[in-house]
Write a protein that holds these residues in place. Structure first.
Motif, PDB file in Angstrom:
ATOM      1  N   GLN A 147       0.823  -1.205   0.000  1.00  0.00           N
ATOM      2  CA  GLN A 147       0.000   0.000   0.000  1.00  0.00           C
ATOM      3  C   GLN A 147       0.860   1.259   0.000  1.00  0.00           C
ATOM      4  O   GLN A 147       0.568   2.226  -0.694  1.00  0.00           O
ATOM      5  N   LEU A 148       1.928   1.214   0.798  1.00  0.00           N
ATOM      6  CA  LEU A 148       2.752   2.408   0.972  1.00  0.00           C
ATOM      7  C   LEU A 148       3.774   2.613  -0.135  1.00  0.00           C
ATOM      8  O   LEU A 148       4.317   3.711  -0.282  1.00  0.00           O
ATOM      9  N   THR A 149       4.069   1.576  -0.902  1.00  0.00           N
ATOM     10  CA  THR A 149       5.107   1.698  -1.931  1.00  0.00           C
ATOM     11  C   THR A 149       4.565   1.521  -3.342  1.00  0.00           C
ATOM     12  O   THR A 149       5.341   1.523  -4.296  1.00  0.00           O
ATOM     13  N   GLY A 150       3.249   1.363  -3.489  1.00  0.00           N
ATOM     14  CA  GLY A 150       2.666   1.151  -4.809  1.00  0.00           C
ATOM     15  C   GLY A 150       2.920   2.328  -5.749  1.00  0.00           C
ATOM     16  O   GLY A 150       2.797   3.489  -5.364  1.00  0.00           O
ATOM     17  N   ARG A 151       3.259   2.035  -6.980  1.00  0.00           N
ATOM     18  CA  ARG A 151       3.562   3.091  -7.955  1.00  0.00           C
ATOM     19  C   ARG A 151       2.323   3.888  -8.345  1.00  0.00           C
ATOM     20  O   ARG A 151       2.433   5.022  -8.813  1.00  0.00           O
ATOM     21  N   SER A 201      11.632 -10.283  -4.066  1.00  0.00           N
ATOM     22  CA  SER A 201      12.095  -9.057  -4.694  1.00  0.00           C
ATOM     23  C   SER A 201      11.101  -7.916  -4.621  1.00  0.00           C
ATOM     24  O   SER A 201      11.471  -6.757  -4.732  1.00  0.00           O
ATOM     25  N   TRP A 202       9.797  -8.227  -4.398  1.00  0.00           N
ATOM     26  CA  TRP A 202       8.840  -7.128  -4.331  1.00  0.00           C
ATOM     27  C   TRP A 202       9.091  -6.249  -3.119  1.00  0.00           C
ATOM     28  O   TRP A 202       8.662  -5.104  -3.069  1.00  0.00           O
ATOM     29  N   ILE A 203       9.793  -6.776  -2.069  1.00  0.00           N
ATOM     30  CA  ILE A 203      10.165  -5.940  -0.926  1.00  0.00           C
ATOM     31  C   ILE A 203      11.491  -5.243  -1.188  1.00  0.00           C
ATOM     32  O   ILE A 203      11.637  -4.056  -0.973  1.00  0.00           O
TER      33      ILE A 203
END
Length: 278
Positions: free
Chosen positions: A213-217, A252-254
């Motif tokens: 939620q916090l890093t979504g483009r 890798s998504w983190i």
């Protein structure tokens, strides 16, 4: 004003009670934390205690008996005015719709004073477990007792349940309480693999959802605002408490680098996985 009074009472009671609390108590105490509780469990596992008695206190804060709690507060507090004030706080009641209903049992959840009162009540349990020579860790109402065998764990479960029922008038949730190998145990949202810590699956998925939620483009905010939101959430706490396991568990998504030499945060390699905790 209510919170100010609670804080004032806590500041008076804390120095009176905290120095006498058990070393195995880690919740809501100065200089102690969940990190210390987890490290202590790891120490016991390393000493050969590979079976956990995981006791779940059913709705603990809702089931505290006022007379049992006040008797323990009264051991050190002699001022009748202060005792009356604490009693009034416990009986203050809850608002149900537009009606204020009195509370005959339980402590207000979320109250500034409730965690300290919980430790005062459960300190009797800590002292009983110490008297019996058990290896245990308690963080507020989360309790884990470490033993060497499943048979010993069953005996401990039965005897401690009787103590809680008869002496402290607390209810043990028999459906959630269990005796298991430490490898199958969850404590403070972590599991143990040998002496190593791993996030529990539920906590890991919660973390994953929040982080996405916090890093979504698609979130059209500035990087400065995004980083500010990250620093103000539990993501920082997650990264700090699990910095040794993030690099092993996180895909890798983190990390955002997928094994590349550098990621968007400017950290190289696996280091980017703990960027939020730095």
């Amino acid at each position: 004003m209510d919170r100010v009074i609670q804080q004032a009472i806590a500041q008076v009671l804390g120095p009176m009670f905290d120095p006498g609390f058990s070393d195995a108590s880690f919740g809501f105490r100065p200089g102690r934390s969940a990190h210390g509780a987890l490290r202590q469990v790891q120490t016991y596992i390393g000493e050969g205690y590979h079976v956990a008695v995981d006791l779940d206190l059913a709705k603990f804060f809702d089931n505290v008996q006022h007379d049992v709690l006040m008797a323990r507060v009264g051991r050190k507090v002699r001022d009748k005015r202060l005792l009356a004030l604490i009693g009034a706080y416990l009986r203050a009641g809850v608002l149900v719709g537009e009606t204020l209903e009195a509370t005959e049992i339980g402590t207000p959840q979320g109250g500034l004073l409730s965690p300290l009162l919980a430790n005062i009540l459960l300190d009797d349990l800590d002292k009983e477990l110490e008297r019996r020579g058990h290896r245990f860790v308690r963080h507020a109402d989360d309790l884990l007792i470490l033993v060497r065998s499943h048979r010993a764990g069953e005996r401990v479960m039965a005897s401690v349940t009787r103590y809680l029922n008869r002496t402290l008038k607390l209810v043990v949730n028999t459906h959630k309480s269990r005796v298991v190998k430490t490898d199958h145990c969850e404590f403070l949202e972590f599991t143990f693999r040998g002496k190593k810590l791993r996030w529990s699956e539920r906590a890991y998925q919660d973390f994953r959802h929040r982080l996405r939620q916090l890093t979504g483009r698609s979130w059209g905010v500035s990087m400065e605002y995004r980083l500010k939101k990250l620093s103000n959430t539990s993501v920082v706490g997650w990264g700090t408490s699990a910095s040794r396991t993030i690099t092993d568990q996180s895909p890798s998504w983190i990390t955002g680098c997928d094994g590349a030499s550098a990621c968007a945060s400017g950290n190289s390699g696996a280091g980017c996985a703990i960027a939020f905790a730095s």
